[in-house]
Scaffold this motif. Structure first.
Motif, PDB file in Angstrom:
ATOM      1  N   LEU A  91      38.862  53.411  40.242  1.00 40.70           N
ATOM      2  CA  LEU A  91      38.236  52.247  40.462  1.00 40.70           C
ATOM      3  C   LEU A  91      38.736  51.651  41.514  1.00 40.70           C
ATOM      4  N   VAL A  92      40.034  51.611  41.999  1.00 39.16           N
ATOM      5  CA  VAL A  92      40.733  51.210  43.037  1.00 39.16           C
ATOM      6  C   VAL A  92      40.469  51.625  44.130  1.00 39.16           C
ATOM      7  N   GLU A  93      40.732  52.930  44.155  1.00 40.05           N
ATOM      8  CA  GLU A  93      40.540  53.911  45.399  1.00 40.05           C
ATOM      9  C   GLU A  93      39.163  53.845  45.864  1.00 40.05           C
ATOM     10  N   THR A  94      38.112  53.870  44.877  1.00 36.36           N
ATOM     11  CA  THR A  94      36.625  53.964  45.426  1.00 36.36           C
ATOM     12  C   THR A  94      36.482  52.629  46.106  1.00 36.36           C
ATOM     13  N   TYR A  95      36.951  51.467  45.437  1.00 31.60           N
ATOM     14  CA  TYR A  95      36.670  50.247  45.935  1.00 31.60           C
ATOM     15  C   TYR A  95      37.148  50.076  47.373  1.00 31.60           C
ATOM     16  N   TYR A  96      38.531  50.479  47.756  1.00 28.46           N
ATOM     17  CA  TYR A  96      39.079  50.337  48.870  1.00 28.46           C
ATOM     18  C   TYR A  96      38.316  51.409  50.005  1.00 28.46           C
ATOM     19  N   ALA A  97      37.714  52.556  49.527  1.00 27.35           N
ATOM     20  CA  ALA A  97      37.130  53.416  50.301  1.00 27.35           C
ATOM     21  C   ALA A  97      35.913  52.922  50.854  1.00 27.35           C
ATOM     22  N   LEU A  98      35.217  51.999  49.984  1.00 27.29           N
ATOM     23  CA  LEU A  98      34.050  51.287  50.434  1.00 27.29           C
ATOM     24  C   LEU A  98      34.344  50.181  51.433  1.00 27.29           C
ATOM     25  N   TYR A  99      35.261  49.608  50.998  1.00 25.98           N
ATOM     26  CA  TYR A  99      35.724  48.018  51.692  1.00 25.98           C
ATOM     27  C   TYR A  99      37.168  48.398  52.204  1.00 25.98           C
ATOM     28  N   LEU A 128      48.283  47.163  38.836  1.00 22.82           N
ATOM     29  CA  LEU A 128      47.421  46.525  39.856  1.00 22.82           C
ATOM     30  C   LEU A 128      47.790  45.106  40.342  1.00 22.82           C
ATOM     31  N   LEU A 129      48.586  44.329  39.746  1.00 25.01           N
ATOM     32  CA  LEU A 129      49.133  42.920  40.048  1.00 25.01           C
ATOM     33  C   LEU A 129      50.204  43.236  40.735  1.00 25.01           C
ATOM     34  N   ASP A 130      50.875  44.368  40.518  1.00 26.79           N
ATOM     35  CA  ASP A 130      52.334  44.365  41.151  1.00 26.79           C
ATOM     36  C   ASP A 130      52.237  45.174  42.837  1.00 26.79           C
ATOM     37  N   SER A 131      51.036  45.920  42.551  1.00 27.76           N
ATOM     38  CA  SER A 131      50.997  46.959  44.147  1.00 27.76           C
ATOM     39  C   SER A 131      49.627  46.585  44.835  1.00 27.76           C
ATOM     40  N   ASN A 133      46.758  43.719  46.516  1.00 27.65           N
ATOM     41  CA  ASN A 133      46.508  42.072  46.609  1.00 27.65           C
ATOM     42  C   ASN A 133      45.298  41.808  45.931  1.00 27.65           C
ATOM     43  N   ILE A 134      45.462  41.679  44.560  1.00 26.27           N
ATOM     44  CA  ILE A 134      44.182  41.511  44.004  1.00 26.27           C
ATOM     45  C   ILE A 134      44.456  40.272  42.950  1.00 26.27           C
ATOM     46  N   GLU A 135      43.288  39.553  43.055  1.00 24.61           N
ATOM     47  CA  GLU A 135      43.410  38.328  41.536  1.00 24.61           C
ATOM     48  C   GLU A 135      42.659  39.104  40.507  1.00 24.61           C
ATOM     49  N   LEU A 136      43.175  39.048  39.344  1.00 29.44           N
ATOM     50  CA  LEU A 136      42.693  39.676  38.305  1.00 29.44           C
ATOM     51  C   LEU A 136      42.166  39.175  37.033  1.00 29.44           C
ATOM     52  N   PHE A 137      40.866  39.182  36.727  1.00 29.06           N
ATOM     53  CA  PHE A 137      40.256  38.551  35.408  1.00 29.06           C
ATOM     54  C   PHE A 137      39.835  39.587  34.361  1.00 29.06           C
ATOM     55  N   LEU A 138      40.283  39.495  33.090  1.00 24.56           N
ATOM     56  CA  LEU A 138      40.393  40.443  31.985  1.00 24.56           C
ATOM     57  C   LEU A 138      39.681  39.906  30.908  1.00 24.56           C
ATOM     58  N   SER A 139      38.559  40.642  30.289  1.00 27.84           N
ATOM     59  CA  SER A 139      37.783  40.093  29.390  1.00 27.84           C
ATOM     60  C   SER A 139      37.414  41.416  28.526  1.00 27.84           C
ATOM     61  N   GLY A 140      36.830  40.883  27.277  1.00 26.05           N
ATOM     62  CA  GLY A 140      36.380  42.155  26.383  1.00 26.05           C
ATOM     63  C   GLY A 140      36.521  41.850  24.951  1.00 26.05           C
ATOM     64  N   SER A 141      35.790  42.566  24.060  1.00 26.56           N
ATOM     65  CA  SER A 141      36.003  42.323  22.736  1.00 26.56           C
ATOM     66  C   SER A 141      37.340  41.815  21.999  1.00 26.56           C
ATOM     67  N   SER A 142      37.217  40.760  21.292  1.00 33.31           N
ATOM     68  CA  SER A 142      38.269  40.160  20.620  1.00 33.31           C
ATOM     69  C   SER A 142      39.107  41.377  19.932  1.00 33.31           C
ATOM     70  N   ALA A 143      38.394  42.457  19.264  1.00 33.77           N
ATOM     71  CA  ALA A 143      38.785  43.559  18.574  1.00 33.77           C
ATOM     72  C   ALA A 143      40.047  44.124  19.248  1.00 33.77           C
ATOM     73  N   ARG A 144      40.151  44.260  20.781  1.00 35.21           N
ATOM     74  CA  ARG A 144      41.283  44.777  21.235  1.00 35.21           C
ATOM     75  C   ARG A 144      41.839  44.050  22.644  1.00 35.21           C
ATOM     76  N   LEU A 145      41.357  42.941  22.609  1.00 34.33           N
ATOM     77  CA  LEU A 145      41.826  41.739  23.673  1.00 34.33           C
ATOM     78  C   LEU A 145      42.260  40.671  23.021  1.00 34.33           C
ATOM     79  N   LEU A 146      42.972  41.002  21.890  1.00 33.52           N
ATOM     80  CA  LEU A 146      43.486  39.407  21.323  1.00 33.52           C
ATOM     81  C   LEU A 146      44.515  38.859  22.152  1.00 33.52           C
ATOM     82  N   SER A 147      44.510  37.197  21.955  1.00 40.80           N
ATOM     83  CA  SER A 147      45.554  36.782  22.703  1.00 40.80           C
ATOM     84  C   SER A 147      46.954  37.125  22.488  1.00 40.80           C
TER      85      SER A 147
END
Length: 438
Positions: A91-99, A128-131, A133-147
């Motif tokens: 995902l990262v490499e393809t995005y930066y290859a395009l832009y 991704l946060l460490d390496s 220069n990206i601001e990151l938003f994550l979301s998904g089903s609360s079944a596997r992404l609980l607080s």
């Protein structure tokens, strides 16, 4: 397989960048703003998490971020079935290859939806946060992404943005009738319109898809939400061995909004019905339901952990629209619905909540402590026309104020009574005004 994934990921990126943000009702969700932290958008299924991601994207676009720097990417795609954490670099490499101009030189924003479908996503997100220069938003089903799971798996690298069903104000905005200006100075016709909408909201709730539906379709939709949460987010996820006991618990909790819930009493009820289930199991089920955002538990307000533990919790459904579906009493239960609505509005305002119960038996619905340090004792009541009702509610506030003298005393009602002699330290306000003040 990598070649196949690469082609799909590339096409999804291209399609996403070419997609204009959809027109959606604006949500008033609090977003943390701490550089270096990911934002985990969490909440019950169908509350509007994906819509919030698109809203944030649209706002960044309006503030001047070029469209190619804003990537929304959903992993809910059968073409990505079997994707592993080791494949996420594509995902990262393809995005930066395009832009390529965006790598290191500019700060891109990634909105990764349903990322929990990829096992091991947490390591990728931290890297991704460490390496990059990206601001990151994550979301998904609360079944596997609980607080609590985000807090653990991201090791302090994520903060939460909780999405609830529409608030009263958001529901008005969705219908195009949100008032403007000072809510205490609205014309009588507008106040009457708002009162009517509030009664409708208390009965139908705030789930976005349920807005405007007829009774049968709304009931079936909301029942489906509950069944999906139970199946996916509780039974399958936690390998529940006693689904019958779980479903009994859900009916009890959703049909008795704002009531005290005792595991000991419920365990005895289960035993009398011939259902053999342990108390520890029932405690776990209640925790799972709260984790899945189906219910909200409020503890006794006390500085003593021991007191909080021995007293039952008050349980509220995530949405007022669930109450008439599961309440078998046949009553309107406007009071329970209004109390539930106030609870969720207090959550939106960032208050730490507890209920107050005095040794003399008086009870106040909420003690709300806000981030800025001020606190409120809040009593919720539909009507105060009956003298005995007004006397009871006022005395409860006054008794609680002896333990919490710095808290503002607030009485919330559906309709302002014609005549009521209130003590000077108690403020009375209609629910519709209070709900629209923030």
């Amino acid at each position: 397989m990598e070649k196949q994934y690469r082609a799909v990921i590339r096409q999804k990126i291209v399609d996403s960048i070419a997609t204009s943000p959809p027109p959606l009702t604006h949500r008033d969700v609090w977003l943390p703003q701490v550089r270096g932290k990911a934002t985990a958008v969490i909440g019950m299924r169908r509350a509007g998490k994906t819509s919030l991601l698109w809203q944030i994207l649209r706002e960044r676009l309006a503030s001047g971020t070029p469209r190619e720097g804003l990537l929304y990417f959903s992993f809910e795609d059968e073409r990505l079935a079997g994707l592993q954490a080791s494949d996420l670099d594509l995902l990262v490499e393809t995005y930066y290859a395009l832009y390529p101009d965006w790598r290191d030189q500019r700060r891109a924003v990634f909105f990764l939806d349903e990322i929990q479908l990829v096992a091991g996503w947490e390591l990728f997100a931290r890297r991704l946060l460490d390496s990059e220069n990206i601001e990151l938003f994550l979301s998904g089903s609360s079944a596997r992404l609980l607080s609590r799971e985000v807090a653990t798996s991201m090791r302090g690298r994520a903060m939460e943005a909780v999405v609830l069903p529409f608030s009263f104000r958001e529901s008005l905005r969705h219908q195009g009738v949100e008032p403007t200006g000072n809510v205490t100075q609205l014309p009588k016709a507008v106040r009457s319109m708002l009162a009517k909408h509030l009664l409708t909201y208390l009965h139908e709730g705030g789930f976005p898809e349920a807005q405007g539906l007829d009774v049968r379709n709304r009931v079936e939709l909301l029942k489906g939400y509950v069944d999906l949460v139970l199946l996916r987010d509780v039974i399958e996820r936690h390998a529940v061995a006693q689904p019958l006991a779980l479903r009994w618990m859900v009916r009890q909790l959703l049909g008795n909004a704002g009531s005290l819930f005792s595991i000991n009493k419920f365990h005895a009820d289960m035993k009398s019905q011939g259902i053999n289930v342990g108390k520890d199991t029932l405690y776990s089920y209640l925790d799972h339901l709260e984790d899945a955002f189906l219910v909200r538990a409020v503890n006794l307000a006390s500085d003593s952990e021991a007191r909080r533990r021995v007293h039952p919790r008050k349980i509220y459904p995530i949405d007022t629209g669930l109450i008439p579906i599961f309440d078998r009493s046949g009553k309107a239960n406007l009071g329970h619905a209004l109390e539930t609505l106030v609870l969720h509005e207090l959550d939106r305002r960032g208050a730490e909540l507890g209920y107050v119960r005095m040794v003399d038996g008086f009870e106040v619905d909420f003690l709300a402590r806000y981030p800025d340090g001020h606190s409120e004792l809040i009593q919720v009541c539909t009507h105060l026309d009956a003298p005995e009702t007004a006397h009871r509610e006022i005395r409860a506030l006054q008794h609680a104020a002896s333990d919490y003298p710095d808290a503002q005393q607030l009485l919330l009602v559906l309709e302002r009574p014609a005549l009521l002699d209130l003590p000077h330290d108690i403020s009375l306000i209609t629910a519709q005004e209070w709900l629209l003040m923030a």
